[in-house]
Design an enzyme around this catalytic site. Sequence first.
Site, PDB file in Angstrom:
ATOM      1  N   SER A 181       0.857  -1.198   0.000  1.00  0.00           N
ATOM      2  CA  SER A 181       0.000   0.000   0.000  1.00  0.00           C
ATOM      3  C   SER A 181       0.882   1.234   0.000  1.00  0.00           C
ATOM      4  O   SER A 181       1.988   1.222   0.571  1.00  0.00           O
ATOM      5  CB  SER A 181      -0.872  -0.008   1.255  1.00  0.00           C
ATOM      6  OG  SER A 181      -1.476   1.247   1.443  1.00  0.00           O
ATOM      7  N   TYR A 198      -1.639  -0.634  10.315  1.00  0.00           N
ATOM      8  CA  TYR A 198      -1.673  -0.972   8.880  1.00  0.00           C
ATOM      9  C   TYR A 198      -0.396  -0.481   8.194  1.00  0.00           C
ATOM     10  O   TYR A 198       0.216  -1.197   7.396  1.00  0.00           O
ATOM     11  CB  TYR A 198      -2.919  -0.338   8.252  1.00  0.00           C
ATOM     12  CG  TYR A 198      -3.153  -0.706   6.803  1.00  0.00           C
ATOM     13  CD1 TYR A 198      -3.621  -1.970   6.459  1.00  0.00           C
ATOM     14  CD2 TYR A 198      -2.919   0.208   5.788  1.00  0.00           C
ATOM     15  CE1 TYR A 198      -3.852  -2.307   5.128  1.00  0.00           C
ATOM     16  CE2 TYR A 198      -3.147  -0.115   4.459  1.00  0.00           C
ATOM     17  CZ  TYR A 198      -3.620  -1.375   4.131  1.00  0.00           C
ATOM     18  OH  TYR A 198      -3.849  -1.707   2.812  1.00  0.00           O
TER      19      TYR A 198
END
Length: 234
Positions: A142, A157
């Site tokens: 990501s 995350y």
Amino acid sequence: MDTSRIALVTGGNRGIGLEVCRQLGARGVRTLLTARSEEKGRAAADALAAEGLPVSFLPLDVTDEASARRIAEHVAREFGRLDVLVNNAAISLDRKIPGLEIGMDVVRATIDTNVYGPLLLTQLFVPLMVKNGYGRVVNVSSGLGSFSRIAAGKLAYRLSKAALNAMTRVLADELRDTNVLVNAVTPGWVRTHLGGIRAERSTEEGAEGILFLATLPDDGPRGRFFKDRTEFPW
Ligand code: NDP
């Protein structure tokens, strides 16, 4: 691409993983759609198979070591090869929790799924790839794990995706004398359960870079980070 190739996609029952299974299948790659829910995974694979695509289901919870070992043994026994591993499954639990307040249970669960899962699967499948002289490992990361962009929020995350990026570079370098190419990719902000309905990209767009890395030629890049077909800053 060689139509005898076999790919395994984690978290294939929905979102980007499902689209990757569809597109790999459409290219004639025999695709093992895996999911932690037998019911959802089988339904997703059956729907793609009904479209005539060479996609079948296998159960896999990436946080369950026994489940990962079972699937690795099954694939080795059944096919004797795995050409493409797409480490796609991930969770994002800490969207609205500040880093100073986040519970360690959330951090641990996130790292378990997003880092240890991909690491274990890579360890289990790469020896088979090396033996067969061909392998592509795609770590779906990501932009939130990109050090050059890290800022406040989503600590667990971000940690998990930054760690996945580090893992990508370590393993790619350790495999530099082989035809196993390990790379990372960000799909961009995609309309899925994880990305939300306001995201700017479709799953088709999000899958593009993953397909690119899953089907790299032998002289393709290794240990790099991409968005679509373009390099992305670490
Ligand atoms: P979704 O939430 O739609 O899908 C996530 C998938 O991972 C689901 O199939 C889910 O299964 C599966 N999964 C979660 N935990 C496990 C587990 N323990 N074992 C097996 N499967 C599991 O997300 P996306 O499709 O959006 O995300 C795909 C990838 O793209 C992820 O790596 C994500 O981090 C990355 N990404 C997505 C972005 C976006 O904007 N959407 C942006 C940047 C990166 P279940 O249905 O059972 O929960």
